[in-house]
Design an enzyme around this catalytic site. Structure first.
Site, PDB file in Angstrom:
ATOM      1  N   LYS A 193      36.872  43.592  52.806  1.00 50.40           N
ATOM      2  CA  LYS A 193      37.829  42.497  52.660  1.00 50.40           C
ATOM      3  C   LYS A 193      39.095  42.780  53.461  1.00 50.40           C
ATOM      4  O   LYS A 193      39.640  43.872  53.415  1.00 50.40           O
ATOM      5  CB  LYS A 193      38.164  42.307  51.183  1.00 50.40           C
ATOM      6  CG  LYS A 193      36.945  41.955  50.331  1.00 50.40           C
ATOM      7  CD  LYS A 193      37.254  41.915  48.851  1.00 50.40           C
ATOM      8  CE  LYS A 193      37.574  43.287  48.292  1.00 50.40           C
ATOM      9  NZ  LYS A 193      37.659  43.312  46.824  1.00 50.40           N
ATOM     10  N   THR A 225      48.269  36.689  42.942  1.00 48.50           N
ATOM     11  CA  THR A 225      46.955  37.124  43.429  1.00 48.50           C
ATOM     12  C   THR A 225      46.335  38.169  42.502  1.00 48.50           C
ATOM     13  O   THR A 225      45.427  38.897  42.909  1.00 48.50           O
ATOM     14  CB  THR A 225      47.077  37.700  44.850  1.00 48.50           C
ATOM     15  OG1 THR A 225      48.040  38.771  44.840  1.00 48.50           O
ATOM     16  CG2 THR A 225      47.509  36.641  45.844  1.00 48.50           C
ATOM     17  N   GLY A 227      43.944  39.895  40.263  1.00 46.84           N
ATOM     18  CA  GLY A 227      42.530  39.737  39.946  1.00 46.84           C
ATOM     19  C   GLY A 227      41.678  39.116  41.030  1.00 46.84           C
ATOM     20  O   GLY A 227      40.516  38.778  40.779  1.00 46.84           O
ATOM     21  N   THR A 228      42.200  38.991  42.250  1.00 45.25           N
ATOM     22  CA  THR A 228      41.418  38.332  43.305  1.00 45.25           C
ATOM     23  C   THR A 228      40.158  39.117  43.655  1.00 45.25           C
ATOM     24  O   THR A 228      39.097  38.529  43.896  1.00 45.25           O
ATOM     25  CB  THR A 228      42.254  38.120  44.576  1.00 45.25           C
ATOM     26  OG1 THR A 228      42.889  39.356  44.940  1.00 45.25           O
ATOM     27  CG2 THR A 228      43.313  37.066  44.361  1.00 45.25           C
ATOM     28  N   GLY A 229      40.239  40.458  43.697  1.00 43.80           N
ATOM     29  CA  GLY A 229      39.065  41.257  44.031  1.00 43.80           C
ATOM     30  C   GLY A 229      37.977  41.132  42.976  1.00 43.80           C
ATOM     31  O   GLY A 229      36.792  40.989  43.293  1.00 43.80           O
ATOM     32  N   CYS A 230      38.389  41.183  41.711  1.00 46.37           N
ATOM     33  CA  CYS A 230      37.431  41.006  40.606  1.00 46.37           C
ATOM     34  C   CYS A 230      36.782  39.637  40.683  1.00 46.37           C
ATOM     35  O   CYS A 230      35.558  39.488  40.517  1.00 46.37           O
ATOM     36  CB  CYS A 230      38.134  41.160  39.266  1.00 46.37           C
ATOM     37  SG  CYS A 230      39.025  42.710  39.034  1.00 46.37           S
TER      38      CYS A 230
END
Length: 270
Positions: free
Chosen positions: A180, A211, A213-216
């Site tokens: 990412k 932003t 928690g965007t990866g989760c």
């Protein structure tokens, strides 16, 4: 009156719990629901955190993790599984043992290492153990640039080095890698290496601090799409679009980085 039953595709998250609701298990379950799936969870750690800071991390005993895994897989076998934060080597060994036992399909692994405020959710000394015990189970590994740097052992400063890193991570056993690019200085493009081909997935930056928690959310959205039968490129592309909109319609909650809006499709018109 006879109940009118129906089927929903089951999908599982194995991760830490975020009491403030923006990341971890809570973000995953919201994402599954937003994709009209039946979400299940195996909790590895209870994290006391909010939008501004992480206060503490309490790891769940491995015996409880084993029992949670048994409860899920003996009854409702998931069509896809997402793994998030694994905070200790003991938990990594436990998760690896259960992955070997149950062999979940469509396994998306997000190597969660840092909270938004920089708090180390995976201590640096555990990184090598993660590489040795967990990475090879991944049908898709989804690190951001700082996480990939830890796993690869070299700096990533441009798209060419992102491609090099994605290919290197596949040599550790991951079948595919989504690196990412949100931490990139130039753009928010992601690099997807499916084990054979490189795909550059364009991404635009949205000006917001919300932003959390965007990866989760991205990894659980990919798992959702794989559970629905999408191919890998389609699953990742659709998940990126979902997260872009969840950020665009993000929530102004808390004193720090606010959460994304997992249910923007239902709430954005209100």
């Amino acid at each position: 009156m006879r109940a009118k039953g129906s089927d929903l595709i089951p999908v599982l998250t194995i991760a830490g719990s975020d009491c403030s609701g923006g990341a971890g298990i809570q973000a995953d379950l919201k994402t599954f629901s937003a994709h009209e799936l039946f979400g299940m969870s195996v909790i590895l750690s209870v994290v006391a955190e909010n939008t501004a800071r992480v206060i503490s991390v309490h790891d769940i005993p491995t015996s409880s993790v084993d029992e949670q895994m048994l409860a899920v897989f003996e009854d409702i076998v998931p069509k896809a599984t997402k793994i998030g934060m694994i905070g200790s080597c003991e938990l990594m060994s436990c998760v690896a043992k259960n992955l070997e036992l149950y062999k979940p399909q469509n396994l998306v692994i997000d190597p969660v290492m840092f909270a938004k405020n920089g708090y180390a959710l995976m201590p640096e000394e555990n990184c090598d153990f993660f590489k040795k015990t967990i990475v090879a189970f991944a049908d898709l590994l989804t690190p951001n640039i700082p996480e990939a740097e830890f796993l690869c052992g070299f700096k990533i400063k441009n798209e060419e080095e992102m491609i090099e890193a994605a290919k290197y991570l596949c040599t550790l056993g991951a079948k595919a890698v989504l690196l990412k690019g949100g931490h990139s200085e130039n753009n928010a493009n992601d690099v997807l290496f499916d084990g054979k081909e490189i795909h550059i997935l364009k991404g635009e930056r949205i000006e917001t601090k919300n932003t959390h928690g965007t990866g989760c959310t991205l990894s659980s959205a990919i798992a959702s799409n794989l559970a629905k039968g999408y191919d890998l490129l389609e699953a990742v592309s659709s998940a990126k679009e979902y997260v872009k909109n969840a950020i665009y319609y993000s929530l102004n909650l808390g004193k720090g980085c606010g959460p994304t809006n997992h249910f923007y499709r239902f709430l954005s018109e209100k």
